[in-house]
Design a protein around this motif. Structure first.
Motif, PDB file in Angstrom:
ATOM      1  N   LYS A  69       0.838  -1.196   0.000  1.00 42.57           N
ATOM      2  CA  LYS A  69       0.000   0.000   0.000  1.00 42.57           C
ATOM      3  C   LYS A  69       0.876   1.251   0.000  1.00 42.57           C
ATOM      4  O   LYS A  69       0.611   2.212  -0.732  1.00 42.57           O
ATOM      5  CB  LYS A  69      -0.940   0.004   1.204  1.00 42.57           C
ATOM      6  CG  LYS A  69      -1.930   1.142   1.197  1.00 42.57           C
ATOM      7  CD  LYS A  69      -2.916   1.027   2.333  1.00 42.57           C
ATOM      8  CE  LYS A  69      -3.919   2.161   2.266  1.00 42.57           C
ATOM      9  NZ  LYS A  69      -4.905   2.089   3.332  1.00 42.57           N
ATOM     10  N   GLN A  70       1.945   1.244   0.792  1.00 44.96           N
ATOM     11  CA  GLN A  70       2.874   2.374   0.830  1.00 44.96           C
ATOM     12  C   GLN A  70       3.534   2.592  -0.530  1.00 44.96           C
ATOM     13  O   GLN A  70       3.867   3.716  -0.891  1.00 44.96           O
ATOM     14  CB  GLN A  70       3.951   2.146   1.889  1.00 44.96           C
ATOM     15  CG  GLN A  70       3.445   2.204   3.305  1.00 44.96           C
ATOM     16  CD  GLN A  70       4.488   1.713   4.314  1.00 44.96           C
ATOM     17  OE1 GLN A  70       5.502   1.119   3.953  1.00 44.96           O
ATOM     18  NE2 GLN A  70       4.215   1.947   5.596  1.00 44.96           N
ATOM     19  N   ALA A  71       3.726   1.502  -1.276  1.00 48.41           N
ATOM     20  CA  ALA A  71       4.380   1.574  -2.586  1.00 48.41           C
ATOM     21  C   ALA A  71       3.378   1.854  -3.706  1.00 48.41           C
ATOM     22  O   ALA A  71       3.748   1.847  -4.877  1.00 48.41           O
ATOM     23  CB  ALA A  71       5.126   0.273  -2.866  1.00 48.41           C
ATOM     24  N   GLY A  72       2.119   2.083  -3.339  1.00 45.55           N
ATOM     25  CA  GLY A  72       1.096   2.349  -4.352  1.00 45.55           C
ATOM     26  C   GLY A  72       0.620   1.090  -5.050  1.00 45.55           C
ATOM     27  O   GLY A  72       0.040   1.162  -6.135  1.00 45.55           O
ATOM     28  N   GLY A  73       0.861  -0.055  -4.435  1.00 49.43           N
ATOM     29  CA  GLY A  73       0.478  -1.324  -5.036  1.00 49.43           C
ATOM     30  C   GLY A  73      -0.716  -1.945  -4.346  1.00 49.43           C
ATOM     31  O   GLY A  73      -1.467  -1.268  -3.649  1.00 49.43           O
ATOM     32  N   ALA A  74      -0.867  -3.255  -4.563  1.00 47.88           N
ATOM     33  CA  ALA A  74      -2.021  -3.952  -3.999  1.00 47.88           C
ATOM     34  C   ALA A  74      -1.692  -5.416  -3.762  1.00 47.88           C
ATOM     35  O   ALA A  74      -0.838  -5.996  -4.433  1.00 47.88           O
ATOM     36  CB  ALA A  74      -3.209  -3.835  -4.935  1.00 47.88           C
ATOM     37  N   LEU A  75      -2.418  -5.985  -2.801  1.00 49.81           N
ATOM     38  CA  LEU A  75      -2.323  -7.405  -2.469  1.00 49.81           C
ATOM     39  C   LEU A  75      -3.732  -7.973  -2.509  1.00 49.81           C
ATOM     40  O   LEU A  75      -4.655  -7.381  -1.946  1.00 49.81           O
ATOM     41  CB  LEU A  75      -1.740  -7.586  -1.060  1.00 49.81           C
ATOM     42  CG  LEU A  75      -1.711  -9.011  -0.519  1.00 49.81           C
ATOM     43  CD1 LEU A  75      -0.643  -9.834  -1.251  1.00 49.81           C
ATOM     44  CD2 LEU A  75      -1.434  -9.015   0.971  1.00 49.81           C
TER      45      LEU A  75
END
Length: 112
Positions: A69-75
């Motif tokens: 989330k901090q990296a602008g991504g998703a899981l």
């Protein structure tokens, strides 16, 4: 515990097998975060081969989700066996993490 990896476009699919517990949680966390540090910011975890997850394993999932989330991504989690899904539900994690029934749905959700 082993974690197979596959790529679907720019999405990393992780396939943990065995038990994710205090005996291997630190190593698993390091392995997954190495992918994030290397630039992977969209990850699907296919839990169909996981036999057991402890609170230490849940912590790994949470740490990875926060880092992404901090990296602008998703899981996105998918294919959780009933006994693993129950652990995620009881812990309240399914209310804060995305999950899908199939890998296809998870890939679509992580790319949205």
């Amino acid at each position: 515990m082993t974690i197979a990896t596959e790529r679907s476009g720019d999405v990393l699919v992780l396939l943990p097998q065995g038990r994710l517990d205090s005996n291997n949680a630190a190593a698993v966390e390091s392995e997954i975060l190495a992918h994030v540090t290397a630039g992977t910011n969209r990850i699907v975890v296919d839990f169909s081969g996981l036999d057991y997850i402890s609170s230490a394993g849940l912590r790994v999932v949470l740490v990875v989700a926060k880092r992404l989330k901090q990296a602008g991504g998703a899981l996105v989690l998918c294919r959780l066996p009933a006994h693993i899904r129950e652990v995620f539900e009881i812990s309240g994690f399914l209310s804060i993490l995305k999950s899908a029934d199939t890998r296809e749905d998870a890939l679509a959700a992580v790319s949205a």
